[in-house]
Write an enzyme that holds these catalytic residues in place. Structure first.
Site, PDB file in Angstrom:
ATOM      1  N   CYS A 135       5.053  -5.435   4.268  1.00 14.40           N
ATOM      2  CA  CYS A 135       4.147  -6.084   3.318  1.00 14.40           C
ATOM      3  C   CYS A 135       4.969  -6.909   2.319  1.00 14.40           C
ATOM      4  CB  CYS A 135       3.294  -5.059   2.588  1.00 14.40           C
ATOM      5  SG  CYS A 135       2.136  -5.811   1.418  1.00 14.40           S
ATOM      6  N   CYS A 138       3.925  -6.543  -1.447  1.00 17.97           N
ATOM      7  CA  CYS A 138       4.369  -5.288  -2.063  1.00 17.97           C
ATOM      8  C   CYS A 138       5.884  -5.234  -2.222  1.00 17.97           C
ATOM      9  CB  CYS A 138       3.865  -4.098  -1.253  1.00 17.97           C
ATOM     10  SG  CYS A 138       2.061  -3.915  -1.288  1.00 17.97           S
TER      11      CYS A 138
END
Length: 185
Positions: A135, A138
């Site tokens: 991700c 993130c």
């Protein structure tokens, strides 16, 4: 419960590099820029994230009292909450429509604000798990918090290296276990 040497003995020759790297990242000096507790907590979060109970048990065995209950719980919490957040935020990034990013997530993630340990250490665990889960959003967010808290690039790199090695080791062990089960059948 198996210890590190017993687990490494199960690695086939083709995975020799992974076996050597596992010894390095779980050793006392294998994670420059991190304390031993930070490295072991990161390794535990990664082992949980890749669903390797065997590696999680090995890390906990190595850690002994170096990881108190709060750090162990926080590592498991980071793996759990990032499993959810990485999917959601990866979606908002991949969909290519900025309007999704403006909508409230409506996901409970209170543990990020109150992890029971130093926030920077929890963010470090979350960063490593986010690297495993791929991700970008993130990774960038957690890396920024970790760096602002004083963990340098070398420590961030060590967390990423731990994530990479734990992921590879879990894959090798799963393959070996599948082969062992096939032979036993």
């Amino acid at each position: 419960m198996m210890n590190l040497e017993q687990v490494k003995a199960r690695f086939p020759e083709y995975a020799r590099d992974i076996k050597l790297n596992l010894s390095t990242v779980l050793g006392g000096t294998g994670a420059p820029g991190l304390t031993e507790a930070q490295a072991l907590g990161t390794a535990l979060a990664c082992a949980v994230a890749v669903r390797s109970n065997e590696l999680a048990a090995v890390v906990e065995g190595i850690a002994g009292d170096k990881l108190d209950r709060a750090r162990r719980d926080a590592a498991r919490a980071a793996a759990a909450v990032m499993a959810m957040n990485n999917v959601y935020y990866r979606f908002t990034h991949f969909v290519g429509d900025a309007e999704y990013g403006k909508l409230p997530a409506r996901l409970r993630m209170n543990v990020i604000g109150n992890p029971g340990i130093e926030k920077a250490e929890f963010e470090l665990y979350s960063l490593a798990v986010s690297a495993i889960n791929g991700c970008e959003f993130c990774i960038r967010a957690h890396e920024k918090v970790v760096r602002e808290a004083g963990i340098g690039r070398e420590g961030v790199q060590s967390a990423a290296r731990i994530a990479a090695v734990i992921t590879a080791a879990a894959g090798v062990l799963a393959t070996v276990s599948d082969a062992e089960a096939a032979v036993a059948a």
